[in-house]
Write an enzyme that holds these catalytic residues in place. Structure first.
Site, PDB file in Angstrom:
ATOM      1  N   LYS A 266       0.842  -1.205   0.000  1.00  0.00           N
ATOM      2  CA  LYS A 266       0.000   0.000   0.000  1.00  0.00           C
ATOM      3  C   LYS A 266       0.877   1.255   0.000  1.00  0.00           C
ATOM      4  O   LYS A 266       1.707   1.442   0.888  1.00  0.00           O
ATOM      5  CB  LYS A 266      -0.901  -0.013   1.243  1.00  0.00           C
ATOM      6  CG  LYS A 266      -1.655   1.297   1.513  1.00  0.00           C
ATOM      7  CD  LYS A 266      -2.622   1.177   2.697  1.00  0.00           C
ATOM      8  CE  LYS A 266      -3.236   2.510   3.082  1.00  0.00           C
ATOM      9  NZ  LYS A 266      -4.163   2.402   4.238  1.00  0.00           N
ATOM     10  N   ASP A 271      -2.835   9.971   4.044  1.00  0.00           N
ATOM     11  CA  ASP A 271      -4.229   9.560   4.177  1.00  0.00           C
ATOM     12  C   ASP A 271      -4.982  10.526   5.094  1.00  0.00           C
ATOM     13  O   ASP A 271      -4.867  10.447   6.314  1.00  0.00           O
ATOM     14  CB  ASP A 271      -4.281   8.134   4.751  1.00  0.00           C
ATOM     15  CG  ASP A 271      -5.712   7.612   4.893  1.00  0.00           C
ATOM     16  OD1 ASP A 271      -6.635   8.254   4.344  1.00  0.00           O
ATOM     17  OD2 ASP A 271      -5.889   6.555   5.544  1.00  0.00           O
ATOM     18  N   LYS A 278     -10.494  12.266   8.559  1.00  0.00           N
ATOM     19  CA  LYS A 278     -10.055  11.794   9.872  1.00  0.00           C
ATOM     20  C   LYS A 278      -9.991  12.967  10.849  1.00  0.00           C
ATOM     21  O   LYS A 278      -9.626  14.069  10.443  1.00  0.00           O
ATOM     22  CB  LYS A 278      -8.633  11.212   9.775  1.00  0.00           C
ATOM     23  CG  LYS A 278      -8.518   9.869   9.100  1.00  0.00           C
ATOM     24  CD  LYS A 278      -7.052   9.420   9.084  1.00  0.00           C
ATOM     25  CE  LYS A 278      -6.874   8.128   8.312  1.00  0.00           C
ATOM     26  NZ  LYS A 278      -7.498   6.961   8.961  1.00  0.00           N
ATOM     27  N   ASP A 289       1.497   6.191   5.779  1.00  0.00           N
ATOM     28  CA  ASP A 289       0.519   5.248   5.230  1.00  0.00           C
ATOM     29  C   ASP A 289       1.016   4.565   3.951  1.00  0.00           C
ATOM     30  O   ASP A 289       0.319   3.742   3.376  1.00  0.00           O
ATOM     31  CB  ASP A 289      -0.821   5.960   4.997  1.00  0.00           C
ATOM     32  CG  ASP A 289      -2.017   5.039   5.189  1.00  0.00           C
ATOM     33  OD1 ASP A 289      -1.868   4.012   5.879  1.00  0.00           O
ATOM     34  OD2 ASP A 289      -3.088   5.340   4.630  1.00  0.00           O
ATOM     35  N   ASP A 348     -12.402   6.541   3.785  1.00  0.00           N
ATOM     36  CA  ASP A 348     -11.201   6.305   4.592  1.00  0.00           C
ATOM     37  C   ASP A 348     -10.723   4.854   4.512  1.00  0.00           C
ATOM     38  O   ASP A 348      -9.622   4.532   4.961  1.00  0.00           O
ATOM     39  CB  ASP A 348     -11.465   6.701   6.052  1.00  0.00           C
ATOM     40  CG  ASP A 348     -10.193   6.935   6.838  1.00  0.00           C
ATOM     41  OD1 ASP A 348      -9.110   6.941   6.220  1.00  0.00           O
ATOM     42  OD2 ASP A 348     -10.286   7.102   8.069  1.00  0.00           O
ATOM     43  N   GLU A 350      -9.427   3.327   2.103  1.00  0.00           N
ATOM     44  CA  GLU A 350      -8.872   3.487   0.753  1.00  0.00           C
ATOM     45  C   GLU A 350      -7.756   2.498   0.449  1.00  0.00           C
ATOM     46  O   GLU A 350      -7.470   2.224  -0.719  1.00  0.00           O
ATOM     47  CB  GLU A 350      -8.366   4.924   0.582  1.00  0.00           C
ATOM     48  CG  GLU A 350      -6.953   5.193   1.105  1.00  0.00           C
ATOM     49  CD  GLU A 350      -6.762   4.993   2.610  1.00  0.00           C
ATOM     50  OE1 GLU A 350      -7.774   5.026   3.333  1.00  0.00           O
ATOM     51  OE2 GLU A 350      -5.621   4.787   3.052  1.00  0.00           O
ATOM     52  N   ARG A 352      -7.487  -0.789   0.955  1.00  0.00           N
ATOM     53  CA  ARG A 352      -7.976  -2.012   0.296  1.00  0.00           C
ATOM     54  C   ARG A 352      -8.372  -1.720  -1.147  1.00  0.00           C
ATOM     55  O   ARG A 352      -8.341  -2.603  -1.994  1.00  0.00           O
ATOM     56  CB  ARG A 352      -9.138  -2.590   1.108  1.00  0.00           C
ATOM     57  CG  ARG A 352     -10.335  -1.699   1.193  1.00  0.00           C
ATOM     58  CD  ARG A 352     -11.256  -2.055   2.356  1.00  0.00           C
ATOM     59  NE  ARG A 352     -10.693  -1.669   3.653  1.00  0.00           N
ATOM     60  CZ  ARG A 352     -11.249  -1.922   4.831  1.00  0.00           C
ATOM     61  NH1 ARG A 352     -12.398  -2.572   4.893  1.00  0.00           N
ATOM     62  NH2 ARG A 352     -10.672  -1.548   5.954  1.00  0.00           N
TER      63      ARG A 352
HETATM   64  N1  BES Z   1      -4.429   4.128   7.053  1.00  0.00           N
HETATM   65  C1  BES Z   1      -5.571   3.772   7.817  1.00  0.00           C
HETATM   66  C2  BES Z   1      -5.277   2.726   8.891  1.00  0.00           C
HETATM   67  C3  BES Z   1      -4.369   3.148  10.016  1.00  0.00           C
HETATM   68  C4  BES Z   1      -4.892   3.573  11.225  1.00  0.00           C
HETATM   69  C5  BES Z   1      -2.990   3.071   9.871  1.00  0.00           C
HETATM   70  C6  BES Z   1      -4.036   3.957  12.236  1.00  0.00           C
HETATM   71  C7  BES Z   1      -2.146   3.435  10.890  1.00  0.00           C
HETATM   72  C8  BES Z   1      -2.667   3.883  12.085  1.00  0.00           C
HETATM   73  C9  BES Z   1      -6.660   3.218   6.891  1.00  0.00           C
HETATM   74  O1  BES Z   1      -6.684   3.745   5.623  1.00  0.00           O
HETATM   75  C10 BES Z   1      -7.971   3.527   7.519  1.00  0.00           C
HETATM   76  O2  BES Z   1      -8.280   4.672   7.637  1.00  0.00           O
HETATM   77  N2  BES Z   1      -8.711   2.503   7.901  1.00  0.00           N
HETATM   78  C11 BES Z   1      -9.984   2.676   8.497  1.00  0.00           C
HETATM   79  C12 BES Z   1     -10.940   1.686   7.860  1.00  0.00           C
HETATM   80  C13 BES Z   1     -12.369   1.898   8.239  1.00  0.00           C
HETATM   81  C14 BES Z   1     -12.893   3.189   7.666  1.00  0.00           C
HETATM   82  C15 BES Z   1     -13.165   0.732   7.717  1.00  0.00           C
HETATM   83  C16 BES Z   1      -9.862   2.412  10.004  1.00  0.00           C
HETATM   84  O3  BES Z   1      -9.108   1.534  10.403  1.00  0.00           O
HETATM   85  O4  BES Z   1     -10.490   3.146  10.754  1.00  0.00           O
HETATM   86 ZN    ZN Z   2      -4.882   4.466   4.905  1.00  0.00          ZN
HETATM   87 MN    MN Z   3      -7.802   5.522   5.479  1.00  0.00          MN
END
Ligand code: BES
Ligand code: ZN
Ligand code: MN
Length: 501
Positions: A266, A271, A278, A289, A348, A350, A352
């Site tokens: 990724k 992000d 966020k 990220d 968010d 993104e 996947r």
């Molecule tokens: N990049 C984030 C995941 C992340 C969170 C990485 C904290 C490092 C530290 C990812 O893109 C994300 O935002 N995931 C969301 C998914 C949800 C919206 C289904 C999450 O984990 O909240």
């Molecule tokens: Zn992310």
């Molecule tokens: Mn995200």
């Protein structure tokens, strides 16, 4: 900083500080530590007898040589219990000792290799671990500092007297320097502020690495990405002023092989969450990220260095996730390169999305195995914290290889189930799949989406959101971006033989 080897007697080695070690419970030191003890009139034995130094893992203590050896100071580092000793403890002890020597203001350190004798490690493995720990432990990120830290260790030299062992130690140290260097390269990429490393800059870094390490590199821009029907990557990048890139690194060995490993990382260079913005605290380290993508680039650097007999492809979909006026929206439906449609429930989620297109792209290589690595979910931090990456898979044999590599490298992973029942959570009323699955099992539902894009090829998904960035200060993983993954992925490649059962 220079890590080197020298053949000779460490007592006579010209250095500011000499590093020797001790296992917990040993009362009379042997080997090089014993020789130093004798040269110091039994001072080390005295410290042990008095209970002032026990040899606990990563315990340190220094003393003055008072003319007993060429160096002015001696640094003792504890290795813990002999029967609990591992490669990772060798890395830790080396990292801890090097950092302590630096803190003491030493410029030139001489060290023995930890754990090759009674520690039970082979000299080459022990030396490699010691060099890795040293290179990784001394890492600092000072690109934006006007006043660089004045305490700099100029050299660490691993000294070995034995003729036969010396060539193994030299080999191990040289391997360890390459491996530690690759991980530090990953750390540099992941630490670089988001605005200074947009997708084009990440691609540029991959491409100059490829030149230096003898790999093929192809960079696709937005038009080429569109031509490949990777509409999902385009969708994610629409809210950004920075054009996306798709990075392809290709290593094909000289000898013919029917084995191909595809590594997919990724590469979200920042992000924000997109329109599902966020909150500030959660956004704070989203420059990291792209850590999964960086670790793929780092693993490819090691592939270029060591040139194993297996084809290895590194793929990194690189994009920002921004809430610009043209941003993709919740409720949108995007069509991936394999024709499958994805309902966007939350912008968010993104990671996947960009991975889905990249996994489709991987299919053209007819890979024997696919491993993707991503800072995919906050949920994996809740599940496993900072001490293991999450592993999800459709193939137990491939998973076993990745877990084994995790034990060897100290980059441990822990499996979460990926039963078909979880797929229910990502069913969409309007599209083939939806990009979120609710609060329950958040890491697994991310993997459940990815699984639809791997075409039943042996596949492992690594969720490294908990391990890529750390606020712990560990002996060879200083606070900050850890560089997790490059060593792990490369170890899988290195141990690859004639395919999976
Ligand atoms: N990049 C984030 C995941 C992340 C969170 C990485 C904290 C490092 C530290 C990812 O893109 C994300 O935002 N995931 C969301 C998914 C949800 C919206 C289904 C999450 O984990 O909240
Ligand atoms: Zn992310
Ligand atoms: Mn995200």
């Amino acid at each position: 900083m220079n890590v080197a080897t020298a053949q000779g007697n460490i007592l006579e080695h010209d250095a500011d500080i000499v590093i020797v070690n001790l296992f917990d419970g040993v009362t009379t030191p042997s080997g090089a530590t014993g020789a130093v003890d004798r040269a110091l009139d039994g001072q080390i034995s005295n410290l042990i007898a008095a209970g002032d130094f026990e040899g606990k893992l990563n315990e340190t203590l220094y003393l003055y040589a008072n003319g007993g050896l060429s160096a002015r100071r001696v640094l003792l580092v504890g290795l813990g219990k002999q029967e609990e000793f591992t490669l990772d403890r060798a890395r830790q002890a080396a990292g801890k000792a090097a950092r302590t020597a630096r803190d003491l203001g030493a410029k030139r350190a001489a060290s023995i290799v930890h754990g090759a004798g009674i520690g039970g490690l082979s000299p080459v493995d022990a030396a490699c671990a010691a060099a890795e720990g040293t290179v990784l432990g001394l890492y600092r990120y000072e690109r934006y500092k006007s006043d660089k830290d004045k305490k700099v260790l100029d050299s660490v030299t691993f000294v070995e007297a034995d003729d036969e062992k010396f060539s193994a130690v030299s080999q191990g140290v040289s391997d360890g320097i390459a491996i530690g260097g690759a991980q530090n390269f990953v750390r540099d990429l992941a630490t670089t502020p988001g605005s200074d490393l947009p997708p084009a800059a990440l691609a540029e870094a991959a491409s100059s690495m490829a030149q230096e390490f003898g790999l093929q590199c192809t960079i696709l821009g937005p038009e080429e990405i569109a031509a490949e029907n990777m509409n999902v990557i385009l969708g994610v990048s629409r809210g950004s002023a920075q054009p996306c890139r798709f990075i392809v690194l290709d290593y094909t060995p000289d000898e013919a092989t029917d084995q191909t490993i595809a590594l997919v990382g990724k590469g979200i260079t920042f992000d924000t969450g997109g329109l599902n913005l966020k909150p500030g605290d959660s956004m704070r380290h989203m420059e990291c990220d792209m850590a999964g993508g960086a670790s793929v680039i780092g693993a490819m650097r090691l592939v270029g260095h060591f040139r194993p007999n297996v084809r290895v492809i590194g793929l990194v979909p690189a994009s920002e996730n921004m809430p610009g006026g043209n941003a993709f929206k919740p409720g949108d439906v995007l069509r991936a390169a394999n024709g499958k449609t994805i309902e966007i429930d939350n912008t968010d989620a993104e990671g996947r999305l960009v991975l889905a297109d990249a996994l489709c792209y991987a299919q053209r290589y007819n890979p024997s195995a696919i491993i993707d690595i991503a800072t995919l979910t906050g949920a994996v931090i809740v599940a496993l914290g900072q001490h293991a990456g999450g592993l999800m898979t459709n193939h137990a044999g491939l998973a076993a290889r990745v877990k084994d590599a995790g034990e060897v490298t100290g980059e441990r992973v822990w499996e979460l189930p990926l039963w078909p029942e979880y797929e229910e959570q990502v069913k969409s009323p309007v599209a083939d799949v939806k990009n979120t699955g609710g609060r329950a099992a958040g890491s697994i539902t991310g993997a459940a989406l990815l699984k639809l894009f791997v075409d039943d090829k042996p596949w492992v998904h690594l969720d490294v959101a908990g391990v890529d960035y750390t606020d712990l200060d560990r002996p060879y993983i200083p606070k900050g971006s850890s560089g997790f993954g490059a060593r792990l992925l490369f170890q899988v490649v290195r141990d690859w033989e004639d395919g999976l059962d």
